[in-house]
Design a protein around this motif. Structure first.
Motif, PDB file in Angstrom:
ATOM      1  N   TYR A 120      38.971   5.451  34.973  1.00 35.98           N
ATOM      2  CA  TYR A 120      38.334   5.691  36.337  1.00 35.98           C
ATOM      3  C   TYR A 120      38.408   7.049  36.660  1.00 35.98           C
ATOM      4  N   LYS A 121      39.309   7.928  35.958  1.00 39.77           N
ATOM      5  CA  LYS A 121      39.567   9.461  36.086  1.00 39.77           C
ATOM      6  C   LYS A 121      38.922  10.138  34.853  1.00 39.77           C
ATOM      7  N   HIS A 122      38.696  11.340  35.017  1.00 42.49           N
ATOM      8  CA  HIS A 122      38.178  12.272  34.107  1.00 42.49           C
ATOM      9  C   HIS A 122      38.929  13.598  34.343  1.00 42.49           C
ATOM     10  N   ASP A 123      39.925  14.284  33.831  1.00 42.96           N
ATOM     11  CA  ASP A 123      40.094  15.686  34.052  1.00 42.96           C
ATOM     12  C   ASP A 123      40.613  15.677  35.682  1.00 42.96           C
ATOM     13  N   ASN A 124      41.405  14.555  35.898  1.00 38.55           N
ATOM     14  CA  ASN A 124      41.862  14.695  37.345  1.00 38.55           C
ATOM     15  C   ASN A 124      41.079  14.234  38.476  1.00 38.55           C
ATOM     16  N   ALA A 125      39.898  13.965  37.995  1.00 40.60           N
ATOM     17  CA  ALA A 125      38.854  13.620  39.192  1.00 40.60           C
ATOM     18  C   ALA A 125      38.182  12.268  38.867  1.00 40.60           C
ATOM     19  N   PRO A 126      37.499  11.665  39.884  1.00 38.96           N
ATOM     20  CA  PRO A 126      36.997  10.384  39.648  1.00 38.96           C
ATOM     21  C   PRO A 126      35.761  10.225  38.634  1.00 38.96           C
ATOM     22  N   LEU A 127      35.680   9.367  37.823  1.00 38.59           N
ATOM     23  CA  LEU A 127      34.760   9.340  36.828  1.00 38.59           C
ATOM     24  C   LEU A 127      33.284   9.456  37.384  1.00 38.59           C
ATOM     25  N   GLU A 128      32.413  10.395  37.337  1.00 39.78           N
ATOM     26  CA  GLU A 128      31.205  10.396  37.761  1.00 39.78           C
ATOM     27  C   GLU A 128      30.134   9.327  37.106  1.00 39.78           C
ATOM     28  N   ALA A 129      29.337   8.856  38.004  1.00 43.93           N
ATOM     29  CA  ALA A 129      28.513   7.904  37.481  1.00 43.93           C
ATOM     30  C   ALA A 129      27.648   8.158  36.406  1.00 43.93           C
ATOM     31  N   ASP A 130      27.035   9.459  36.146  1.00 46.11           N
ATOM     32  CA  ASP A 130      26.480   9.793  34.946  1.00 46.11           C
ATOM     33  C   ASP A 130      27.307   9.601  33.575  1.00 46.11           C
ATOM     34  N   HIS A 131      28.746   9.615  33.777  1.00 47.08           N
ATOM     35  CA  HIS A 131      29.618   9.407  32.628  1.00 47.08           C
ATOM     36  C   HIS A 131      30.214   8.342  32.655  1.00 47.08           C
ATOM     37  N   GLY A 132      29.526   7.425  33.302  1.00 50.31           N
ATOM     38  CA  GLY A 132      29.941   5.842  33.143  1.00 50.31           C
ATOM     39  C   GLY A 132      30.958   5.267  34.418  1.00 50.31           C
ATOM     40  N   GLY A 133      31.032   6.228  35.495  1.00 49.09           N
ATOM     41  CA  GLY A 133      31.887   5.362  36.629  1.00 49.09           C
ATOM     42  C   GLY A 133      31.168   4.604  37.201  1.00 49.09           C
ATOM     43  N   PRO A 134      32.009   3.721  37.979  1.00 49.65           N
ATOM     44  CA  PRO A 134      33.327   3.622  38.164  1.00 49.65           C
ATOM     45  C   PRO A 134      34.142   3.439  37.060  1.00 49.65           C
ATOM     46  N   LEU A 135      33.812   2.671  36.214  1.00 46.09           N
ATOM     47  CA  LEU A 135      34.627   2.629  35.157  1.00 46.09           C
ATOM     48  C   LEU A 135      34.175   2.596  33.369  1.00 46.09           C
ATOM     49  N   ARG A 136      34.700   3.201  32.823  1.00 43.16           N
ATOM     50  CA  ARG A 136      34.239   3.021  31.269  1.00 43.16           C
ATOM     51  C   ARG A 136      35.451   2.738  30.306  1.00 43.16           C
ATOM     52  N   LEU A 137      35.185   2.318  29.014  1.00 40.69           N
ATOM     53  CA  LEU A 137      36.146   2.068  28.176  1.00 40.69           C
ATOM     54  C   LEU A 137      36.197   3.430  27.468  1.00 40.69           C
ATOM     55  N   VAL A 138      37.349   3.864  27.000  1.00 45.15           N
ATOM     56  CA  VAL A 138      37.410   5.073  26.098  1.00 45.15           C
ATOM     57  C   VAL A 138      38.303   4.789  24.967  1.00 45.15           C
ATOM     58  N   VAL A 139      37.747   4.912  23.751  1.00 47.63           N
ATOM     59  CA  VAL A 139      38.329   4.501  22.467  1.00 47.63           C
ATOM     60  C   VAL A 139      38.293   5.746  21.645  1.00 47.63           C
ATOM     61  N   PRO A 140      39.080   6.537  21.881  1.00 46.16           N
ATOM     62  CA  PRO A 140      39.028   8.158  21.404  1.00 46.16           C
ATOM     63  C   PRO A 140      38.592   8.175  19.790  1.00 46.16           C
ATOM     64  N   ARG A 141      39.278   7.383  19.090  1.00 49.88           N
ATOM     65  CA  ARG A 141      39.071   7.307  17.390  1.00 49.88           C
ATOM     66  C   ARG A 141      37.912   7.017  16.826  1.00 49.88           C
ATOM     67  N   LEU A 142      36.964   6.255  17.805  1.00 43.22           N
ATOM     68  CA  LEU A 142      35.577   5.985  17.458  1.00 43.22           C
ATOM     69  C   LEU A 142      34.331   6.950  18.050  1.00 43.22           C
ATOM     70  N   TYR A 143      33.500   7.061  17.600  1.00 43.74           N
ATOM     71  CA  TYR A 143      32.325   7.502  18.158  1.00 43.74           C
ATOM     72  C   TYR A 143      31.959   7.384  19.602  1.00 43.74           C
ATOM     73  N   ALA A 144      31.600   8.136  20.364  1.00 43.64           N
ATOM     74  CA  ALA A 144      31.610   7.947  21.974  1.00 43.64           C
ATOM     75  C   ALA A 144      30.720   6.547  22.386  1.00 43.64           C
ATOM     76  N   TRP A 145      29.887   6.312  21.595  1.00 42.10           N
ATOM     77  CA  TRP A 145      28.829   5.173  22.057  1.00 42.10           C
ATOM     78  C   TRP A 145      29.832   3.875  22.308  1.00 42.10           C
TER      79      TRP A 145
END
Length: 224
Positions: free
Chosen positions: A159-184
Motif C-alpha cells: 500500500y506504499k511505494h517509495d515512502n508514499a501511499p500507492l497511487e491509484a494509477d499504480h494499483g492503489g490502494p493495494l496491489r500484489l508485488v511479486v518481484p521475481r516475476l514479470y510485473a503483470w
C-alpha cells in the motif's frame, strides 16, 4: 532511517543502484529481494527506465473506502476478511526490489511497504493440497501463480511505494508485488486471493501471456 528515506523518496530513481542496495542492507528492517543483484540487474530483452510507466487495460477503478474489503478463501482453514483500516494495521514489511514489465522496461530500486503474503497465508492456514493461488482484483481482474512464488520472502501486498501511499494509477490502494516475476503478475487493485489445488489462468494469461512469467528466462507468452 533518514538516509534511507532520502534515497528511496526520489521519484526519478536516479541514485546509484548499489547505494540503494547498501542502504537497504544496512537498515536492518528492509527485505532485499534476491532479484536485486549487484551486477547484471537487467533481465534479457529489457531496458531501464527512471520513470514509472502507467500501463493497464481499461480505466482506473473507483474505490469506495467504506465498502472496500480484502478476502482470503479457497483451500484454507480460516477464511479471512479485512477492511482497509484492518488490513493496514497488520504487521508490515518493507521490501527493496526491481520491477520488470513484460513490455520490456525495468525500474530499479523500488521500496515497497505492506503486508507479507506469508503472513496472510499463515493467518488463513493454507491446506496442504493448495498448490496455486488465483489473485482477485477489482472489476473481475485475476492473475495466477504457483504457491511457492506467492509465498516468496520478497512478495507482499503493498500500500506504499517509495515512502508514499500507492497511487491509484499504480494499483492503489493495494496491489500484489511479486518481484521475481514479470510485473503483470503483481496485480493492481487487489481485493483478495484464492488458494487452489489446480492452476487457473488469469486475465492476461487467457490472452496468451505465460502461465509463470520469469523475466530472466523471458517467459513472456505461452508460445515463447
Amino acid at each position: 532511517m533518514n538516509m534511507i528515506k532520502n534515497i528511496f523518496g526520489k521519484k526519478d530513481d536516479s541514485s546509484p543502484d548499489t547505494s540503494a542496495l547498501e542502504q537497504a542492507e544496512a537498515s536492518g528492517d528492509i527485505i532485499v529481494s534476491p532479484d536485486v543483484r549487484r551486477s547484471n540487474r537487467i533481465p534479457p530483452g529489457q531496458s531501464r527506465t527512471v520513470k514509472w510507466p502507467v500501463l493497464h487495460a481499461g480505466g482506473v477503478p473507483a474505490v469506495n473506502p467504506a465498502t472496500w474489503d480484502f478476502r482470503v478463501d479457497g483451500l484454507v482453514n480460516q477464511p479471512l476478511k479485512f477492511s482497509f483500516d484492518e488490513f493496514i494495521e497488520l504487521p508490515r514489511v518493507r521490501v527493496l526490489s526491481d520491477f520488470h514489465c513484460v513490455t520490456r522496461w525495468s525500474r530499479l530500486n523500488n521500496l515497497w511497504e505492506g503486508v507479507s503474503t506469508r503472513l496472510i497465508a499463515e493467518r488463513a492456514g493454507v491446506k496442504p493440497e493448495a498448490k496455486f493461488v488465483l489473485v482477485l482484483a477489482e472489476e473481475g481482474w485475476t492473475t495466477n501463480m504457483p504457491l511457492e512464488d506467492f509465498l516468496a520472502e520478497d512478495a507482499l501486498f503493498a500500500y506504499k511505494h517509495d515512502n508514499a501511499p500507492l497511487e491509484a494509477d499504480h494499483g492503489g490502494p493495494l496491489r500484489l508485488v511479486v518481484p521475481r516475476l514479470y510485473a503483470w503478475k503483481s496485480a493492481k487493485w487487489v481485493r483478495g486471493v484464492e488458494f487452489r489445488e489446480t492452476d487457473q489462468p488469469g486475465f492476461w494469461e487467457e490472452g496468451g501471456y505465460h502461465m509463470h512469467g520469469d523475466p530472466w528466462t523471458e517467459e513472456r507468452f505461452y508460445w515463447s
